[in-house]
Enzyme design. Structure first.
Site, PDB file in Angstrom:
ATOM      1  N   CYS A   1      15.406  -4.334 -17.210  1.00  0.00           N
ATOM      2  CA  CYS A   1      14.010  -4.784 -17.305  1.00  0.00           C
ATOM      3  C   CYS A   1      13.461  -5.337 -15.986  1.00  0.00           C
ATOM      4  O   CYS A   1      12.338  -5.032 -15.592  1.00  0.00           O
ATOM      5  CB  CYS A   1      13.863  -5.812 -18.422  1.00  0.00           C
ATOM      6  SG  CYS A   1      15.273  -6.906 -18.597  1.00  0.00           S
TER       7      CYS A   1
ATOM      8  N   HIS B   1       9.079 -11.246 -18.026  1.00  0.00           N
ATOM      9  CA  HIS B   1       9.816 -11.684 -16.840  1.00  0.00           C
ATOM     10  C   HIS B   1       8.843 -11.822 -15.663  1.00  0.00           C
ATOM     11  O   HIS B   1       7.914 -11.024 -15.517  1.00  0.00           O
ATOM     12  CB  HIS B   1      10.859 -10.632 -16.435  1.00  0.00           C
ATOM     13  CG  HIS B   1      11.988 -10.459 -17.403  1.00  0.00           C
ATOM     14  ND1 HIS B   1      12.238 -11.318 -18.448  1.00  0.00           N
ATOM     15  CD2 HIS B   1      12.975  -9.507 -17.458  1.00  0.00           C
ATOM     16  CE1 HIS B   1      13.318 -10.902 -19.102  1.00  0.00           C
ATOM     17  NE2 HIS B   1      13.773  -9.807 -18.533  1.00  0.00           N
TER      18      HIS B   1
HETATM   19  N1  LIG Z   1      15.742  -7.482 -24.451  1.00  0.00           N
HETATM   20  C1  LIG Z   1      15.382  -6.870 -23.336  1.00  0.00           C
HETATM   21  O1  LIG Z   1      14.417  -7.251 -22.646  1.00  0.00           O
HETATM   22  C2  LIG Z   1      16.119  -5.669 -22.869  1.00  0.00           C
HETATM   23  C3  LIG Z   1      15.603  -4.952 -21.812  1.00  0.00           C
HETATM   24  C4  LIG Z   1      16.270  -3.815 -21.368  1.00  0.00           C
HETATM   25  C5  LIG Z   1      17.422  -3.427 -22.002  1.00  0.00           C
HETATM   26  N2  LIG Z   1      17.917  -4.146 -23.041  1.00  0.00           N
HETATM   27  C6  LIG Z   1      19.145  -3.661 -23.689  1.00  0.00           C
HETATM   28  O2  LIG Z   1      18.851  -3.262 -25.011  1.00  0.00           O
HETATM   29  C7  LIG Z   1      19.969  -3.515 -25.860  1.00  0.00           C
HETATM   30  C8  LIG Z   1      19.575  -4.346 -27.076  1.00  0.00           C
HETATM   31  O3  LIG Z   1      18.931  -5.514 -26.673  1.00  0.00           O
HETATM   32  P1  LIG Z   1      18.111  -6.434 -27.662  1.00  0.00           P
HETATM   33  O4  LIG Z   1      17.493  -7.442 -26.788  1.00  0.00           O
HETATM   34  O5  LIG Z   1      17.238  -5.642 -28.587  1.00  0.00           O
HETATM   35  O6  LIG Z   1      19.288  -7.114 -28.541  1.00  0.00           O
HETATM   36  P2  LIG Z   1      19.266  -7.729 -30.026  1.00  0.00           P
HETATM   37  O7  LIG Z   1      17.943  -8.309 -30.362  1.00  0.00           O
HETATM   38  O8  LIG Z   1      20.444  -8.616 -30.069  1.00  0.00           O
HETATM   39  O9  LIG Z   1      19.501  -6.450 -30.966  1.00  0.00           O
HETATM   40  C9  LIG Z   1      20.728  -5.769 -30.997  1.00  0.00           C
HETATM   41  C10 LIG Z   1      20.601  -4.541 -31.888  1.00  0.00           C
HETATM   42  O10 LIG Z   1      21.856  -3.845 -31.868  1.00  0.00           O
HETATM   43  C11 LIG Z   1      22.304  -3.655 -33.207  1.00  0.00           C
HETATM   44  N3  LIG Z   1      23.769  -3.659 -33.329  1.00  0.00           N
HETATM   45  C12 LIG Z   1      24.632  -4.645 -33.013  1.00  0.00           C
HETATM   46  N4  LIG Z   1      25.896  -4.289 -33.348  1.00  0.00           N
HETATM   47  C13 LIG Z   1      25.827  -3.054 -33.884  1.00  0.00           C
HETATM   48  C14 LIG Z   1      26.766  -2.130 -34.418  1.00  0.00           C
HETATM   49  N5  LIG Z   1      28.078  -2.427 -34.473  1.00  0.00           N
HETATM   50  N6  LIG Z   1      26.330  -0.939 -34.875  1.00  0.00           N
HETATM   51  C15 LIG Z   1      25.024  -0.621 -34.830  1.00  0.00           C
HETATM   52  N7  LIG Z   1      24.056  -1.441 -34.331  1.00  0.00           N
HETATM   53  C16 LIG Z   1      24.464  -2.637 -33.867  1.00  0.00           C
HETATM   54  C17 LIG Z   1      21.728  -4.836 -33.949  1.00  0.00           C
HETATM   55  O11 LIG Z   1      21.738  -4.560 -35.341  1.00  0.00           O
HETATM   56  P3  LIG Z   1      21.899  -5.764 -36.443  1.00  0.00           P
HETATM   57  O12 LIG Z   1      20.533  -6.393 -36.531  1.00  0.00           O
HETATM   58  O13 LIG Z   1      22.286  -5.039 -37.656  1.00  0.00           O
HETATM   59  O14 LIG Z   1      22.928  -6.708 -35.917  1.00  0.00           O
HETATM   60  C18 LIG Z   1      20.330  -4.877 -33.353  1.00  0.00           C
HETATM   61  O15 LIG Z   1      19.521  -3.881 -33.918  1.00  0.00           O
HETATM   62  C19 LIG Z   1      21.021  -4.133 -24.945  1.00  0.00           C
HETATM   63  O16 LIG Z   1      21.825  -3.108 -24.453  1.00  0.00           O
HETATM   64  C20 LIG Z   1      20.199  -4.715 -23.821  1.00  0.00           C
HETATM   65  O17 LIG Z   1      20.930  -4.844 -22.635  1.00  0.00           O
HETATM   66  C21 LIG Z   1      17.280  -5.245 -23.501  1.00  0.00           C
END
Ligand SMILES: NC(=O)c1ccc[n+]([C@@H]2O[C@H](COP(=O)([O-])OP(=O)(O)OC[C@H]3O[C@@H](n4cnc5c(N)ncnc54)[C@H](OP(=O)(O)O)[C@@H]3O)[C@@H](O)[C@H]2O)c1
Length: 333
Positions: free
Chosen positions: A129, A242
């Site tokens: 990001c 950010h």
């Molecule tokens: N947040 C940001 O600004 C941002 C920016 C760029 C990239 N990212 C990347 O995007 C990804 C997710 O980030 P996020 O911020 O959305 O995290 P988050 O809010 O913690 O969400 C995580 C997601 O992954 C799912 N998950 C976890 N364990 C799993 C499993 N064993 N099988 C299938 N699904 C599973 C969760 O499902 P449940 O709800 O069922 O647990 C949820 O849908 C990461 O790789 C992060 O580095 C994030």
């Protein structure tokens, strides 16, 4: 018009939820949408175009028949499931850090290097990001003035860590105001009313992995390994968007007017720089919007050819979901 079977892996997360919204808002031609998450979310129903879709558990065969899968469930799941999906003919746009520096995987910001889309072998990576908002602003400046060096300090919102981190900031803020003891789980220190100069793990060099992601990814997307880059990444008690303080040194003399002229017509960004009216970009303003906002543009008076800028963008939209959907749009062009 052709319509596509689309899946969101990590559909219940902070980024996954935004992906669903962005697909709908941009009227991506979705034939059917599959929402995948962990076992914990099975049975949850989420709305897409006023229709309820039940969340399913991600399993090895889940992506069979899917044209485009937007992955946002963390690097280890991407490593496990994305190559499998690509083998079955699905094109994966991956939000995690799993494949970003892989030389066979294009790392794309559509305003900067859309041409890379044709080089994919089933997986395309969405950058970090903080890198996305940096390159949207700096690439047009680089094209004209040749950037030699970038010094960037970030002020990163808690939504960058995911949904649980957002709850942690909310709970800690309430506890502070109620005079209660703070609980922490996601961050090693309190984040409410604090700053934490630590994002992702520390490396032997003393830099954090987040800081080195900004270095490697910026060079890869801008297609120029000669740019010297140094970053300091800090987590701040902001929910969404950010911010970045950016100093650049250029080969050619750069002026404020020259930079503004270029930025005014560059894609994906908006200039907010009216000091007399106290107008400059801020996270509360950028949240929910698509652009990378840039302002506080000043010549760096300490060197011959330098400029300071302040860049703010919604990390869940342009920093993640919007950029991923824009990549999918390039794919179906
Ligand atoms: N947040 C940001 O600004 C941002 C920016 C760029 C990239 N990212 C990347 O995007 C990804 C997710 O980030 P996020 O911020 O959305 O995290 P988050 O809010 O913690 O969400 C995580 C997601 O992954 C799912 N998950 C976890 N364990 C799993 C499993 N064993 N099988 C299938 N699904 C599973 C969760 O499902 P449940 O709800 O069922 O647990 C949820 O849908 C990461 O790789 C992060 O580095 C994030």
């Amino acid at each position: 018009m052709k319509y596509y079977s689309v899946a969101i892996v990590g559909a219940t997360g902070a980024v996954g939820e935004e992906m669903r919204k962005v697909l709908e808002q941009r009227q991506f031609p979705v034939k059917d949408l599959k929402l995948l998450a962990s076992e914990r979310s099975v049975g949850k129903k989420l709305l897409f175009k006023q229709e309820e879709i039940a969340v399913e558990q991600l399993k090895p065969h889940s992506l069979k028949g899917i044209d485009i899968a937007l992955f946002s469930a963390g690097a280890s799941l991407s490593k496990e499931f994305a190559p499998l999906a690509a083998e079955q003919g699905t094109i994966v746009v991956d939000n995690s850090s799993a494949f970003r520096m892989d030389k066979n995987v294009p790392l794309i910001v559509p305003e900067v290097n859309p041409q890379e889309v044709s080089n994919h072998q089933g997986i395309i990576a969405n950058p970090n990001c903080s890198t996305i908002q940096l390159v949207v602003v700096l690439k047009p400046i680089h094209d004209r003035y040749r950037i030699k060096r970038i010094v960037v300090s970030t002020y990163q919102a808690v939504s960058g860590t995911g949904k649980k981190a957002m709850s942690e900031l909310l709970k800690q803020t309430k506890s502070m105001l109620d005079g209660q003891e703070l609980e922490f789980d996601i961050y090693p220190y309190q984040i409410a009313f604090n700053l934490i100069p630590h994002i992702d793990v520390f490396l032997e060099s003393g830099y954090s992995r987040e800081e080195m992601k900004m270095v490697g990814e910026t060079r890869k997307i801008m297609g120029d390994n000669s740019i010297a880059i140094t970053a300091t990444c800090v987590r701040v008690p902001v929910f969404v968007s950010h911010s970045e303080s950016v100093n650049i040194e250029t080969k050619e003399k750069i002026t404020v007017e020259g930079a503004k002229r270029i930025l005014e017509s560059a894609p994906g960004l908006a200039l907010i720089d009216e000091l007399a009216e106290l107008k400059y970009p801020m996270p509360a303003y950028a949240a929910g919007k698509d652009e990378c906002f840039v302002g506080r543009i000043r010549e760096d008076e300490s060197i011959e050819c330098g400029l300071n800028l302040w860049i703010v963008s919604d990390n869940l939209r342009k920093g993640a979901a919007l950029n991923a959907v824009q990549i999918a749009e390039l794919l179906i062009r």
